[in-house]
Design an enzyme around this catalytic site. Sequence first.
Site, PDB file in Angstrom:
ATOM      1  N   THR A  29     -98.186 -60.360-121.161  1.00  0.00           N
ATOM      2  CA  THR A  29     -98.175 -59.930-122.560  1.00  0.00           C
ATOM      3  C   THR A  29     -99.603 -59.630-123.008  1.00  0.00           C
ATOM      4  O   THR A  29    -100.545 -60.306-122.595  1.00  0.00           O
ATOM      5  CB  THR A  29     -97.581 -61.034-123.451  1.00  0.00           C
ATOM      6  OG1 THR A  29     -96.204 -61.221-123.080  1.00  0.00           O
ATOM      7  CG2 THR A  29     -97.654 -60.672-124.935  1.00  0.00           C
ATOM      8  N   SER A  31    -102.517 -56.356-124.552  1.00  0.00           N
ATOM      9  CA  SER A  31    -102.868 -54.948-124.412  1.00  0.00           C
ATOM     10  C   SER A  31    -103.133 -54.552-122.955  1.00  0.00           C
ATOM     11  O   SER A  31    -102.761 -53.442-122.538  1.00  0.00           O
ATOM     12  CB  SER A  31    -104.095 -54.623-125.271  1.00  0.00           C
ATOM     13  OG  SER A  31    -105.206 -55.428-124.902  1.00  0.00           O
ATOM     14  N   ASP A  84    -100.823 -60.369-115.220  1.00  0.00           N
ATOM     15  CA  ASP A  84    -101.034 -60.684-116.631  1.00  0.00           C
ATOM     16  C   ASP A  84    -102.523 -60.581-116.945  1.00  0.00           C
ATOM     17  O   ASP A  84    -103.371 -60.603-116.051  1.00  0.00           O
ATOM     18  CB  ASP A  84    -100.530 -62.104-116.926  1.00  0.00           C
ATOM     19  CG  ASP A  84    -100.185 -62.325-118.392  1.00  0.00           C
ATOM     20  OD1 ASP A  84    -100.513 -61.453-119.230  1.00  0.00           O
ATOM     21  OD2 ASP A  84     -99.600 -63.371-118.708  1.00  0.00           O
ATOM     22  N   ASP A  87    -107.689 -63.873-121.855  1.00  0.00           N
ATOM     23  CA  ASP A  87    -108.667 -63.783-122.937  1.00  0.00           C
ATOM     24  C   ASP A  87    -110.062 -64.145-122.428  1.00  0.00           C
ATOM     25  O   ASP A  87    -111.061 -63.635-122.934  1.00  0.00           O
ATOM     26  CB  ASP A  87    -108.260 -64.699-124.093  1.00  0.00           C
ATOM     27  CG  ASP A  87    -106.918 -64.290-124.681  1.00  0.00           C
ATOM     28  OD1 ASP A  87    -106.784 -63.117-125.075  1.00  0.00           O
ATOM     29  OD2 ASP A  87    -106.004 -65.123-124.722  1.00  0.00           O
ATOM     30  N   GLU A 106     -95.732 -67.244-120.697  1.00  0.00           N
ATOM     31  CA  GLU A 106     -96.632 -66.757-119.652  1.00  0.00           C
ATOM     32  C   GLU A 106     -96.872 -67.821-118.600  1.00  0.00           C
ATOM     33  O   GLU A 106     -96.886 -67.536-117.398  1.00  0.00           O
ATOM     34  CB  GLU A 106     -97.960 -66.313-120.271  1.00  0.00           C
ATOM     35  CG  GLU A 106     -97.867 -65.001-121.037  1.00  0.00           C
ATOM     36  CD  GLU A 106     -99.155 -64.652-121.755  1.00  0.00           C
ATOM     37  OE1 GLU A 106     -99.391 -63.451-121.969  1.00  0.00           O
ATOM     38  OE2 GLU A 106     -99.924 -65.561-122.112  1.00  0.00           O
ATOM     39  N   LYS A 124    -114.398 -60.023-120.006  1.00  0.00           N
ATOM     40  CA  LYS A 124    -113.639 -61.267-120.160  1.00  0.00           C
ATOM     41  C   LYS A 124    -114.129 -62.381-119.236  1.00  0.00           C
ATOM     42  O   LYS A 124    -113.733 -63.534-119.395  1.00  0.00           O
ATOM     43  CB  LYS A 124    -112.148 -61.003-119.909  1.00  0.00           C
ATOM     44  CG  LYS A 124    -111.518 -60.000-120.867  1.00  0.00           C
ATOM     45  CD  LYS A 124    -111.569 -60.478-122.296  1.00  0.00           C
ATOM     46  CE  LYS A 124    -111.015 -59.449-123.267  1.00  0.00           C
ATOM     47  NZ  LYS A 124    -109.566 -59.253-123.126  1.00  0.00           N
TER      48      LYS A 124
END
Length: 231
Positions: A29, A31, A84, A87, A106, A124
């Site tokens: 999940t 962008s 996936d 962040d 997730e 990131k």
Amino acid sequence: MSDAASLKRKAAEAAAAELTDGMNIGIGTGSTAEEFVRVLAGKVKDGFTMMGVATSERTEKLCRELGVPLKTLDELPILDVTVDGADELDGDLRLVKGGGGALLREKIVAFASTRMIVIADRSKKVETLGAFPLPIEVNGFGLTSTFMAIRRAGEKLGLEGEIVLRKSGDDPYITDSGHLILDASFGRIPDPEALDAALKAIPGIVEHGLFIKLADLAILAGEDGIETIEA
């Protein structure tokens, strides 16, 4: 396409190159994961066979719109791979996830997978986790008590900072599983494993956004190409 979107696309394409025909795939999940869905949809259109399990209602909706075949995790309880975003991640493939609000699903899907591939732009990657607030999914019952327990647990580890209830407009943000999220701005987290254990000991916490010993490969896209980190 913006520079950021272009990097996400490159990471997604590199992850897609890791897939083989007939796989059962957990689909993340956010962008960056959505770029992966678009790449995957193109492969399916060209004849690639697979079955996916979405980690959120948002991802499920996009998959169905683009023709990516889906089943539930109960129908496919063991997955070959999950792809996936993250962040934050460090050089030991420890992650902070949950900015998109889907950390519980997730983590369940990642745990059910033989392999987890993380895709992200290179920004990131951090030396020490904690610049991004740590999402903590909690039960609505006893919220204040849980909040205080999280604060105490952080203080025992030398972690202080604001802990706020995530909002959607003026109302509390509700996850797909019906829970709330507290975002903890602890700053640097020098010992993620100790924080993981401390948070797991608090009954009101459903799950938290530290993903430790789950990722097997990170694919990080930068202006000068792709960097990979393997467990």
